[in-house]
Design an enzyme around this catalytic site. Structure first.
Site, PDB file in Angstrom:
ATOM      1  N   GLN A 186     -34.974  11.037  -0.024  1.00  0.00           N
ATOM      2  CA  GLN A 186     -35.414  11.880   0.397  1.00  0.00           C
ATOM      3  C   GLN A 186     -35.700  13.232  -0.269  1.00  0.00           C
ATOM      4  OE1 GLN A 186     -33.795  12.185   4.498  1.00  0.00           O
ATOM      5  NE2 GLN A 186     -34.071  10.323   4.859  1.00  0.00           N
ATOM      6  N   HIS A 225     -31.295  13.912   3.971  1.00  0.00           N
ATOM      7  CA  HIS A 225     -31.633  15.080   4.941  1.00  0.00           C
ATOM      8  C   HIS A 225     -31.648  16.449   4.083  1.00  0.00           C
ATOM      9  CE1 HIS A 225     -29.813  12.690   8.742  1.00  0.00           C
ATOM     10  NE2 HIS A 225     -31.028  12.154   8.152  1.00  0.00           N
ATOM     11  N   GLU A 279     -36.331  16.479  18.484  1.00  0.00           N
ATOM     12  CA  GLU A 279     -36.538  17.626  19.340  1.00  0.00           C
ATOM     13  C   GLU A 279     -37.583  18.702  18.711  1.00  0.00           C
ATOM     14  OE1 GLU A 279     -31.897  17.998  20.356  1.00  0.00           O
ATOM     15  OE2 GLU A 279     -32.862  19.541  19.102  1.00  0.00           O
ATOM     16  N   TYR A 287     -28.031  24.996  18.015  1.00  0.00           N
ATOM     17  CA  TYR A 287     -28.627  24.092  18.689  1.00  0.00           C
ATOM     18  C   TYR A 287     -27.684  22.528  18.794  1.00  0.00           C
ATOM     19  CZ  TYR A 287     -32.335  27.116  18.756  1.00  0.00           C
ATOM     20  OH  TYR A 287     -33.306  28.298  19.010  1.00  0.00           O
ATOM     21  N   TYR A 331     -26.266   5.821  15.240  1.00  0.00           N
ATOM     22  CA  TYR A 331     -26.805   4.573  14.823  1.00  0.00           C
ATOM     23  C   TYR A 331     -26.034   3.439  14.883  1.00  0.00           C
ATOM     24  CZ  TYR A 331     -30.264   7.439  12.158  1.00  0.00           C
ATOM     25  OH  TYR A 331     -31.500   8.161  11.915  1.00  0.00           O
TER      26      TYR A 331
END
Length: 348
Positions: A63, A126, A219, A229, A240
């Site tokens: 990513q 991520h 979210e 959060y 997972y």
């Protein structure tokens, strides 16, 4: 409000390799990033430039790569272009970073890294990485927790944090944790998982983000100064491996989501629409959706989502932006991705 009717979709440019982000130059051309490490200039007629010179070296695995692009609020006078990216570190590691350089003759000159997430982590997942400039003139950068889970609850690092910076990369003296030796001074909020959507609502000045959950639990969050959060202590999704995660309502000390999705939408890219081409959409938030292959439209009133619909586009949407011409533009997440323009469907 009634659901939106059919939307026309027009291809502006193609043959883009994993396009990730875009922004509009004052002359109507677009800067578009490709994750392998290239920045392109695309004209309104769809002409695609050679790679723009002067961009940083990136960690282009998984990513990671060249990610967001944004113009300085004073671009007309200073010509600064900001890029976020996966910055290579020692021994194959990488970290989310943001830097800037001046755009001169369609090249980036003097690019320098302004902020780098701590610590560098080995692994391809991520990075988060959306840039948003606030009404306060500050730079806000979202970051993922690099698939490390628990460190998102440890604000002595930047994993799973959203940071607030002066535009030169220095730390604002009024950040919430300045002076607390146990917390990184740049942090504005934390306890996030992977945030690839962020935008300020021009009507209210609120910063909204959409973050990816695990199995379920994507979210929508309105960001509050200094708030936690909850990830990974709580989540509206499950792990997972199928094990449960406590719901956010079990921990009122954490900031809860304004809205959550299960099944997920896999949010990436976000924009508020203020144009006139789609008058019924004025004020709506638009979020690119990878897994639903379209764009999610939200009406938000007083911090509450009052209407939601998914506009199907039959492609994984990585980015959505409102153009100065009043149209909406999206990038498809493909090896041969495209820049598309959304317009009202004329019909026959």
């Amino acid at each position: 409000m009634a659901e939106t009717g059919p939307v026309g979709l027009f291809r502006v440019a193609g043959d883009l390799e994993r396009p990730w982000a875009m922004t509009f130059l004052p002359d109507g051309r677009m800067l578009v990033t490709e994750r392998p490490g290239r920045l392109r200039i695309i004209t309104p007629d769809g002409d695609v430039s050679d790679p723009v010179a002067g961009t940083p070296t990136v960690y282009a695995q998984g990513q990671g790569g060249l990610l967001d692009v944004a113009l300085d609020p004073d671009f007309a006078s200073n010509q600064y272009v900001y890029l976020s990216y996966a910055r290579p570190g020692p021994d194959g590691s990488a970290a989310t970073a943001v830097g800037r350089g001046r755009m001169v003759d369609d090249s980036i000159e003097g690019f320098e890294a302004l902020f780098t997430q701590e610590p560098y982590i080995t692994g391809p997942n991520h990075f988060g990485s959306r840039i948003a400039f606030g009404p306060d003139g500050m730079l806000y950068l979202t970051m993922g927790e690099r698939f490390q889970f628990d460190p998102a609850q440890d604000p002595s690092n930047h994993l799973g944090a959203l940071v607030r910076l002066n535009r030169d990369g220095s730390i604002p003296s009024d950040n919430p944790f300045v002076g607390d030796a146990s917390v990184q001074d740049a942090i504005w909020s934390y306890g996030h998982r992977n945030v690839e959507s962020a935008a300020f609502d021009p009507a209210t000045g609120y910063l909204w983000i959409a973050e990816m959950g695990p199995l379920g639990g994507d979210e929508l969050n309105r960001i509050e100064r200094g708030a936690n959060y909850g990830w990974p202590t709580v989540s509206w999704g499950i792990n997972y491996d199928g094990t449960d995660t406590p719901d956010p309502t079990t921990r009122p000390d954490f900031a809860d989501a304004t809205k959550w999705w299960s099944p997920v939408i896999s949010p990436s890219g976000m924009a508020f629409y203020v144009g006139s081409v789609f008058p019924d959409w004025t004020g709506s938030a638009f979020i690119g959706s990878l897994s639903r292959q379209g764009v999610v439209r939200l009406e938000i009133d007083g911090g509450v989502v009052t209407h939601e619909e998914i506009l199907p586009l039959d492609s994984r949407i990585r980015e959505v932006e409102a153009g100065p011409d009043g149209y909406l533009y999206v990038l498809t997440d493909k090896n041969d991705g495209s820049l598309l323009r959304m317009a009202p469907f004329a019909g026959e």
